[in-house]
Design a protein around this motif. Structure first.
Motif, PDB file in Angstrom:
ATOM      1  N   MET A  44       0.841  -1.183   0.000  1.00 59.54           N
ATOM      2  CA  MET A  44       0.000   0.000   0.000  1.00 59.54           C
ATOM      3  C   MET A  44       0.880   1.238   0.000  1.00 59.54           C
ATOM      4  O   MET A  44       1.887   1.296   0.696  1.00 59.54           O
ATOM      5  N   GLU A  45       0.471   2.246  -0.772  1.00 62.72           N
ATOM      6  CA  GLU A  45       1.178   3.523  -0.785  1.00 62.72           C
ATOM      7  C   GLU A  45       0.873   4.279   0.507  1.00 62.72           C
ATOM      8  O   GLU A  45      -0.121   4.011   1.178  1.00 62.72           O
ATOM      9  N   HIS A  46       1.733   5.249   0.803  1.00 62.65           N
ATOM     10  CA  HIS A  46       1.473   6.096   1.970  1.00 62.65           C
ATOM     11  C   HIS A  46       0.181   6.872   1.748  1.00 62.65           C
ATOM     12  O   HIS A  46      -0.015   7.429   0.665  1.00 62.65           O
ATOM     13  N   PRO A  47      -0.689   6.941   2.748  1.00 67.32           N
ATOM     14  CA  PRO A  47      -1.856   7.817   2.629  1.00 67.32           C
ATOM     15  C   PRO A  47      -1.380   9.266   2.515  1.00 67.32           C
ATOM     16  O   PRO A  47      -0.352   9.632   3.099  1.00 67.32           O
ATOM     17  N   ASP A  48      -2.122  10.104   1.795  1.00 64.06           N
ATOM     18  CA  ASP A  48      -1.703  11.498   1.679  1.00 64.06           C
ATOM     19  C   ASP A  48      -1.974  12.238   2.987  1.00 64.06           C
ATOM     20  O   ASP A  48      -2.648  11.728   3.891  1.00 64.06           O
ATOM     21  N   ALA A  49      -1.438  13.444   3.093  1.00 61.14           N
ATOM     22  CA  ALA A  49      -1.531  14.219   4.332  1.00 61.14           C
ATOM     23  C   ALA A  49      -2.975  14.502   4.724  1.00 61.14           C
ATOM     24  O   ALA A  49      -3.315  14.468   5.918  1.00 61.14           O
ATOM     25  N   ASP A  50      -3.836  14.776   3.753  1.00 58.67           N
ATOM     26  CA  ASP A  50      -5.243  15.036   4.068  1.00 58.67           C
ATOM     27  C   ASP A  50      -5.898  13.815   4.711  1.00 58.67           C
ATOM     28  O   ASP A  50      -6.662  13.946   5.662  1.00 58.67           O
ATOM     29  N   ARG A  51      -5.574  12.654   4.182  1.00 59.94           N
ATOM     30  CA  ARG A  51      -6.150  11.426   4.729  1.00 59.94           C
ATOM     31  C   ARG A  51      -5.624  11.163   6.136  1.00 59.94           C
ATOM     32  O   ARG A  51      -6.389  10.810   7.039  1.00 59.94           O
ATOM     33  N   LEU A  52      -4.321  11.356   6.342  1.00 61.57           N
ATOM     34  CA  LEU A  52      -3.746  11.154   7.669  1.00 61.57           C
ATOM     35  C   LEU A  52      -4.348  12.132   8.674  1.00 61.57           C
ATOM     36  O   LEU A  52      -4.620  11.775   9.821  1.00 61.57           O
ATOM     37  N   ALA A  53      -4.579  13.369   8.239  1.00 63.06           N
ATOM     38  CA  ALA A  53      -5.194  14.364   9.131  1.00 63.06           C
ATOM     39  C   ALA A  53      -6.617  13.943   9.499  1.00 63.06           C
ATOM     40  O   ALA A  53      -7.023  14.065  10.660  1.00 63.06           O
ATOM     41  N   ALA A  54      -7.375  13.467   8.523  1.00 61.08           N
ATOM     42  CA  ALA A  54      -8.740  13.015   8.797  1.00 61.08           C
ATOM     43  C   ALA A  54      -8.741  11.835   9.766  1.00 61.08           C
ATOM     44  O   ALA A  54      -9.583  11.759  10.663  1.00 61.08           O
ATOM     45  N   LEU A  55      -7.796  10.937   9.596  1.00 67.93           N
ATOM     46  CA  LEU A  55      -7.695   9.799  10.508  1.00 67.93           C
ATOM     47  C   LEU A  55      -7.282  10.253  11.904  1.00 67.93           C
ATOM     48  O   LEU A  55      -7.816   9.771  12.905  1.00 67.93           O
ATOM     49  N   ALA A  56      -6.345  11.205  11.971  1.00 62.74           N
ATOM     50  CA  ALA A  56      -5.897  11.716  13.259  1.00 62.74           C
ATOM     51  C   ALA A  56      -7.031  12.416  13.999  1.00 62.74           C
ATOM     52  O   ALA A  56      -7.151  12.298  15.219  1.00 62.74           O
TER      53      ALA A  56
ATOM     54  N   ARG B  27     -10.007  11.680  13.714  1.00 62.51           N
ATOM     55  CA  ARG B  27     -11.056  10.667  13.883  1.00 62.51           C
ATOM     56  C   ARG B  27     -12.344  11.069  13.174  1.00 62.51           C
ATOM     57  O   ARG B  27     -13.447  10.772  13.630  1.00 62.51           O
ATOM     58  N   LEU B  28     -12.176  11.779  12.052  1.00 67.38           N
ATOM     59  CA  LEU B  28     -13.320  12.128  11.216  1.00 67.38           C
ATOM     60  C   LEU B  28     -13.784  10.919  10.420  1.00 67.38           C
ATOM     61  O   LEU B  28     -14.941  10.838  10.026  1.00 67.38           O
ATOM     62  N   GLU B  29     -12.842  10.020  10.161  1.00 65.70           N
ATOM     63  CA  GLU B  29     -13.130   8.795   9.428  1.00 65.70           C
ATOM     64  C   GLU B  29     -12.339   7.669  10.064  1.00 65.70           C
ATOM     65  O   GLU B  29     -11.293   7.902  10.666  1.00 65.70           O
ATOM     66  N   ALA B  30     -12.842   6.471   9.905  1.00 65.30           N
ATOM     67  CA  ALA B  30     -12.110   5.306  10.404  1.00 65.30           C
ATOM     68  C   ALA B  30     -11.208   4.785   9.289  1.00 65.30           C
ATOM     69  O   ALA B  30     -11.600   4.787   8.124  1.00 65.30           O
ATOM     70  N   PRO B  31     -10.007   4.346   9.639  1.00 64.43           N
ATOM     71  CA  PRO B  31      -9.129   3.798   8.602  1.00 64.43           C
ATOM     72  C   PRO B  31      -9.641   2.448   8.115  1.00 64.43           C
ATOM     73  O   PRO B  31     -10.232   1.689   8.884  1.00 64.43           O
ATOM     74  N   VAL B  32      -9.419   2.192   6.837  1.00 66.70           N
ATOM     75  CA  VAL B  32      -9.704   0.848   6.351  1.00 66.70           C
ATOM     76  C   VAL B  32      -8.591  -0.057   6.874  1.00 66.70           C
ATOM     77  O   VAL B  32      -7.535   0.419   7.305  1.00 66.70           O
TER      78      VAL B  32
END
Length: 93
Positions: free
Chosen positions: A1-13, A15-20
């Motif tokens: 898997m590629e690194h998630p982009d910064a926007d995705r990491l921020a959303a995960l941090a 807790r706006l979305e749950a990681p797959v």
């Protein structure tokens, strides 16, 4: 898997979305991504705690230099219909 982009990491941090499952496994095994998530969480904690100094507007000369760097004459008025990372909304001069 590629690194998630910064926007995705921020959303995960935030807790706006749950990681797959694959993202979670990647973050757990990737020191860089895990550190980014922790940095975002630390920033979120600082910004949401009541223990911070109030934000202040920078001096006029700072805005003048920003505008000069961007080759602009003045700060554009926010367009409420335009939202996104390149939006001038929130640019409070």
């Amino acid at each position: 898997m590629e690194h998630p982009d910064a926007d995705r990491l921020a959303a995960l941090a935030a807790r706006l979305e749950a990681p797959v499952r694959a993202e979670q496994a990647h973050i757990e095994g990737c020191a860089h991504c895990a550190e980014e998530v922790e940095r975002f969480r630390a920033t979120i904690t600082l910004m949401t705690s009541g223990d911070r100094e109030p934000l202040v507007s920078p001096p006029e000369r700072v805005w003048d230099r920003v505008l000069a760097e961007l080759d602009m004459d003045e700060v554009p008025e926010p367009d409420p219909g335009r939202v996104g990372p390149d939006s001038p909304a929130g640019c409070g001069r």
